[in-house]
Design a protein around this motif. Sequence first.
Motif, short mmCIF file in Angstrom:
data_model
loop_
_atom_site.label_atom_id
_atom_site.label_comp_id
_atom_site.label_asym_id
_atom_site.label_seq_id
_atom_site.Cartn_x
_atom_site.Cartn_y
_atom_site.Cartn_z
N SER A 1 9.26 -7.59 -10.40
CA SER A 1 7.84 -7.62 -10.08
C SER A 1 7.30 -9.05 -10.08
O SER A 1 6.55 -9.45 -9.19
CB SER A 1 7.06 -6.77 -11.08
N VAL A 2 7.71 -9.83 -11.07
CA VAL A 2 7.26 -11.23 -11.16
C VAL A 2 7.69 -12.02 -9.92
O VAL A 2 6.92 -12.79 -9.34
CB VAL A 2 7.81 -11.89 -12.44
N THR A 3 8.94 -11.82 -9.51
CA THR A 3 9.46 -12.53 -8.34
C THR A 3 8.68 -12.17 -7.08
O THR A 3 8.26 -13.05 -6.32
CB THR A 3 10.96 -12.18 -8.12
N ASN B 1 4.36 -2.97 3.54
CA ASN B 1 3.82 -1.66 3.94
C ASN B 1 4.19 -0.54 2.96
O ASN B 1 3.82 0.61 3.18
CB ASN B 1 4.31 -1.30 5.34
N ILE B 2 4.92 -0.90 1.92
CA ILE B 2 5.29 0.09 0.89
C ILE B 2 4.38 -0.06 -0.31
O ILE B 2 3.79 0.92 -0.80
CB ILE B 2 6.76 -0.08 0.46
N GLY B 3 4.25 -1.27 -0.83
CA GLY B 3 3.40 -1.49 -2.00
C GLY B 3 3.02 -2.95 -2.14
O GLY B 3 3.73 -3.83 -1.66
N ASP B 4 1.90 -3.16 -2.78
CA ASP B 4 1.40 -4.51 -3.06
C ASP B 4 1.77 -4.83 -4.51
O ASP B 4 1.18 -4.30 -5.44
CB ASP B 4 -0.11 -4.55 -2.87
N PHE B 5 2.79 -5.70 -4.67
CA PHE B 5 3.29 -5.98 -6.02
C PHE B 5 2.28 -6.75 -6.87
O PHE B 5 2.42 -6.78 -8.09
CB PHE B 5 4.63 -6.73 -5.93
N SER B 6 1.29 -7.35 -6.25
CA SER B 6 0.27 -8.06 -7.05
C SER B 6 -0.58 -7.08 -7.85
O SER B 6 -1.28 -7.46 -8.77
CB SER B 6 -0.62 -8.91 -6.15
N GLN B 7 -0.51 -5.79 -7.49
CA GLN B 7 -1.28 -4.76 -8.19
C GLN B 7 -0.53 -4.20 -9.40
O GLN B 7 -1.07 -3.40 -10.16
CB GLN B 7 -1.60 -3.61 -7.23
N ILE B 8 0.74 -4.61 -9.57
CA ILE B 8 1.55 -4.05 -10.66
C ILE B 8 1.76 -5.10 -11.75
O ILE B 8 2.21 -6.21 -11.44
CB ILE B 8 2.92 -3.58 -10.12
#
Length: 254
Positions: free
Chosen positions: A146-148, A247-254
Amino acid sequence: PTHSGGSLPENPVAAILAVSDKMDTLCGCFSVGLIPTGGADPYALRRQGIGILQILMDGGYSAPLSAMVEKGLAPFIGEAALRSQTALAIMDFLKNRMRNMLSDAGLAKEAVNSALSAAFDNIPDVRLRARALDELRKEADFEPLSVTFKRVENIIRKAGADSIKAVNPALFEEDSETALFKAVEGVTGEVAAAVDGSDYPGALAAIAQLRPVVDSFFDDVMVMAEDPGLRGNRIALLASVSGLFSNIGDFSQI
């Protein structure tokens, strides 16, 4: 459904009629400013919105929600700018209903927010992506992953979409640039096939393979180089990574 937990339409014709009726009510009320506030919802618009989403999810109907809203508003608002503004308000209203529904179903809020931030038009697809992201975040090595990917997204967001061009391998100066380019090429087909089949766990697993190569890239390369050509090419390379999961997920939200 006429009440929370009520039965849903049992055939496609009934489902289409129910969604159309509820969408007409929603669009009509929003077009004249009858929007729920706080606990006040005299026309039960929250229930109407939840009903639309439940029917679409239950039936696996993937018709674009935004097109339904545009169609629903057409009889009520002639001015294009006002119709567009009202459509955004309705989509945001429905997105909040979807957020609550998925969270109430036991999915982590951050997984739900990540899926909703990436795309909110194909309702059955939103639930599939939220579930896949929720499962991924339970993996032991999810935090460094997630960090990457957050780092990748932050760079792309700051650069702006207009500044991103095609990757030019001739401008690579470091082996890690070439390695990342080849790695992205290697998983692109696999990710695309998984997404086309709505196999989001498979798509995310393929994307996760890139983390060591992306980390090496960040260790070896100064992305924001002084030379604008090198800088733009490195940002484009990271954009190719971001494009796999945007288009799958926004990792900045996790």
